[in-house]
Design an enzyme around this catalytic site. Structure first.
Site, PDB file in Angstrom:
ATOM      1  N   CYS A   1       0.842  -1.198   0.000  1.00 29.41           N
ATOM      2  CA  CYS A   1       0.000   0.000   0.000  1.00 29.41           C
ATOM      3  C   CYS A   1       0.880   1.252   0.000  1.00 29.41           C
ATOM      4  O   CYS A   1       1.507   1.536  -1.009  1.00 29.41           O
ATOM      5  CB  CYS A   1      -0.991  -0.059   1.156  1.00 29.41           C
ATOM      6  SG  CYS A   1      -2.499   0.855   0.780  1.00 29.41           S
TER       7      CYS A   1
ATOM      8  N   HIS B   1      -3.697  -5.063   0.572  1.00 27.56           N
ATOM      9  CA  HIS B   1      -3.103  -5.614   1.798  1.00 27.56           C
ATOM     10  C   HIS B   1      -3.161  -7.149   1.781  1.00 27.56           C
ATOM     11  O   HIS B   1      -4.094  -7.735   2.311  1.00 27.56           O
ATOM     12  CB  HIS B   1      -3.850  -5.086   3.019  1.00 27.56           C
ATOM     13  CG  HIS B   1      -3.607  -3.643   3.272  1.00 27.56           C
ATOM     14  ND1 HIS B   1      -2.538  -3.184   4.009  1.00 27.56           N
ATOM     15  CD2 HIS B   1      -4.279  -2.544   2.864  1.00 27.56           C
ATOM     16  CE1 HIS B   1      -2.568  -1.862   4.051  1.00 27.56           C
ATOM     17  NE2 HIS B   1      -3.610  -1.451   3.367  1.00 27.56           N
TER      18      HIS B   1
ATOM     19  N   GLU C   1      -1.559  -9.174   3.496  1.00 27.26           N
ATOM     20  CA  GLU C   1      -1.400  -9.766   4.833  1.00 27.26           C
ATOM     21  C   GLU C   1      -2.727 -10.216   5.447  1.00 27.26           C
ATOM     22  O   GLU C   1      -2.750 -11.127   6.273  1.00 27.26           O
ATOM     23  CB  GLU C   1      -0.674  -8.791   5.771  1.00 27.26           C
ATOM     24  CG  GLU C   1      -1.442  -7.530   6.184  1.00 27.26           C
ATOM     25  CD  GLU C   1      -1.281  -6.350   5.227  1.00 27.26           C
ATOM     26  OE1 GLU C   1      -0.967  -6.578   4.050  1.00 27.26           O
ATOM     27  OE2 GLU C   1      -1.481  -5.193   5.643  1.00 27.26           O
TER      28      GLU C   1
HETATM   29  N1  GLN Z   1      -2.011   6.815   2.643  1.00 31.13           N
HETATM   30  C1  GLN Z   1      -2.089   6.043   1.456  1.00 31.13           C
HETATM   31  C2  GLN Z   1      -3.447   6.177   0.785  1.00 31.13           C
HETATM   32  O1  GLN Z   1      -4.387   6.596   1.377  1.00 31.13           O
HETATM   33  C3  GLN Z   1      -1.775   4.587   1.735  1.00 31.13           C
HETATM   34  C4  GLN Z   1      -2.775   3.928   2.638  1.00 31.13           C
HETATM   35  C5  GLN Z   1      -2.285   2.612   3.183  1.00 31.13           C
HETATM   36  O2  GLN Z   1      -1.104   2.339   3.165  1.00 31.13           O
HETATM   37  N2  GLN Z   1      -3.172   1.801   3.726  1.00 31.13           N
HETATM   38  O3  GLN Z   1      -3.578   5.838  -0.371  1.00 31.13           O
END
Ligand code: GLN
Length: 544
Positions: free
Chosen positions: A386, A512, A514
């Site tokens: 992410c 994600h 994970e």
């Molecule tokens: N801050 C980034 C976004 O909003 C990444 C978010 C995250 O890593 N969950 O896109």
């Protein structure tokens, strides 16, 4: 023959004396054993706080926010439930007091209560029971385990405790178990385990009308039989229903530990169910495999919540799962991305692989961009998740494509090259809030890439929690310089994965992974990452 389903049986798990007793792990451990006995068991978490969900809470307050397929931002215990029971949870598996009050107040405004005075009992408690029964019915659960957050004696959890107190009257006492997880502190001076706090916490439960049927005592040293007898007598619990949860090295030993004491056997009999002995050899093999592993792979996790055990819990569990499957142990080096450059570089270079997890806000971001760049240049296996993927792209744009002022508009709104940006339609609704991309989305995987090699499929589904996206207008420029877009969400043409072919493992994903990794079924991307890290480690002759 009746086609109606047998009524669901309920196990209510409360906590006493202190928080952090591992109530969620005990509930998951018992759930695992029931599932291995062929029972359709589900677990639900009731959280007494007034937030609608933990999505807005800081990791300092709440640890990780666990995201379900249906896009709910939930308590991290749901992550344990999924990892142990090996089945997905959903929005319906996590109920907060905030949701309960919101619903009741909405109904009141609509006039649903027909002139009644709206009260905690029965309106709040009925709403709690309605949500519990809905999940039981929708999942056709044979057993529904309900974990109540907080500690008995807190003001906050009283409405929840009152709701569960009533359930035996609705469904029959024989269909319910109250299981209290409590603490037996060990006093070094006295050289013994003390039972008084447990007695008092059971007393507090009984004052509100709940008599526990079983106790699970969290203890650092094993209890002897006389202590079991004493606790049983003072707490009015059968001696054979006093169990212990003694310290274990790996949380995945908990189901085995509970089974050895016969908790699942006792539960099944108590609920009047017929279920064969569980085959738990998969968990036994996992534990013996970990114990016999000789090498240790060292993975650096560069984030801003490095002192918090729970902030990246699913990431740590996913790394462990992948390492264990590869037959090695895992050493996580937690790296503060705000560390000064030279020291940061030395720490990063001491690792066999570098992972940058998700995150929000500008703090520590430049350090993460530095780490992503270093991993690319020094050919250290790298996995960006992410925000971790976003910083990898920023580093690539700056250092490979010459876009010096590349950034995410999250951190620098008016930068020259916003390679990570909001989508146009998000910008339009930004004032109204609610622009987060949450939950499962399908991904198309590009053939011939590392993603394709490890997933082994052309399409998959992954969970998201982010607001910003790769800016498509810069795709040609980065692709021309060798960055490969290996996964996309086709419907709106969004980048889901990036990778660099000429590197042992340089992979980033917008989602994600994970959240879908399980100790017995590690996620393919974590496996690929760990595999590359192990190869590098062996080439260096390290790991012993
Ligand atoms: N801050 C980034 C976004 O909003 C990444 C978010 C995250 O890593 N969950 O896109």
């Amino acid at each position: 023959m009746s086609l109606s389903r047998k009524p669901t049986k309920f196990i209510f798990v409360t906590g006493g004396v202190a928080s952090s007793l591992g109530k969620g792990i005990v509930a998951s451990g018992l759930g695992t054993l029931l599932v291995h006995r062929g029972i359709n068991a589900e677990i639900m978490k009731l959280d007494p706080y007034l937030n609608i969900d933990p999505g807005t809470m800081s990791p300092f307050q709440h640890g990780e926010v666990f995201v379900t397929d249906d896009g709910a931002e939930t308590d991290l215990d749901l992550g344990h439930y999924e990892r142990f029971l090996h089945k997905p949870t959903s929005k319906a598996h996590n109920l907060t007091a905030g949701q309960v009050y919101e619903n009741v107040i909405r109904k009141e405004r609509r006039g649903d209560y027909l002139g009644a005075t709206v009260q905690v009992i029965p309106h709040i408690t009925d709403e709690v029971k309605r949500r519990i029964m809905t999940l039981a019915r929708d999942k056709k659960a044979e057993v529904l385990i309900i974990e109540i957050g907080g500690t008995v004696g807190d003001i906050e959890s009283l409405p929840f405790l009152e709701a569960i107190r009533q359930i035996p009257y609705d469904v029959g006492k024989a269909n319910c178990i109250f299981l209290h997880v409590t603490l037996l502190p060990y006093l070094t001076g006295a050289g013994e385990l003390k039972t008084k706090p447990t007695q008092h916490s059971v007393k507090a439960l009984r004052e509100i009308g709940i008599q526990p049927d079983a106790l699970v005592c969290r203890t650092e040293v094993e209890m002897d039989p006389s202590l079991r007898r004493k606790i049983g007598m003072f707490c009015n619990v059968e001696e054979r229903a006093v169990f212990e949860s003694v310290n274990v090295q790996y949380i995945y030993e908990v189901p085995l530990m509970l089974h050895r004491q016969g908790l699942d056997d006792w539960t099944v009999k108590q609920l009047g169910m017929e279920a064969p002995e569980p085959d738990i050899s998969d968990w036994e093999n996992l534990i013996s495999g970990i114990r016999s592993a000789k090498e240790t792979v060292r993975i650096g996790v560069a984030g801003k919540y490095i002192d918090l055990q729970d902030a990246y819990i699913s990431i740590y569990e996913a790394l462990k799962a992948a390492a264990w499957q590869a037959g090695v142990k895992l050493d996580v080096c937690r790296i503060d991305s705000e560390t000064e450059k030279e020291e940061l570089a030395a720490e990063l270079e001491s690792c066999d692989g570098i992972l940058i997890p998700g995150g929000f806000g500008p703090r520590g971001v430049e350090g993460k961009i530095f780490a992503a760049n270093l991993a690319r240049e020094r050919k250290i296996p790298f996995f960006g998740i992410c925000l971790g993927m976003q910083v990898a792209l920023i580093a690539f744009a700056r250092h490979v494509c010459g876009m010096e002022d590349a950034n995410s508009s999250e951190f620098k709104e008016k930068c020259e090259f916003p390679v990570i940006d909001l989508m146009l339609e998000q910008k339009a609704v930004l004032d109204l809030g609610g622009t987060m991309r949450l939950g499962a989305y399908p991904m198309r995987i590009k053939p011939g890439t590392k993603a394709a090699q490890w997933y082994g499929t052309a399409e998959t589904s992954e969970r998201h929690r982010h607001r910003f996206e790769v800016n498509n207008s810069y795709r040609p420029r980065v692709e021309e310089k060798g960055l490969v877009i290996s996964g996309t969400f086709e419907e709106t043409d969004l980048v889901e994965m990036i990778e660099i072919p000429d590197h042992p493992w340089y992979v980033g994903c917008q989602f994600h992974p994970e959240f879908q990794s399980r100790p017995l079924a590690p996620h393919p991307l974590f496996r690929g990452f760990i595999d590359a890290a192990i190869k590098g480690m062996r080439a260096k002759g390290a790991g012993k």
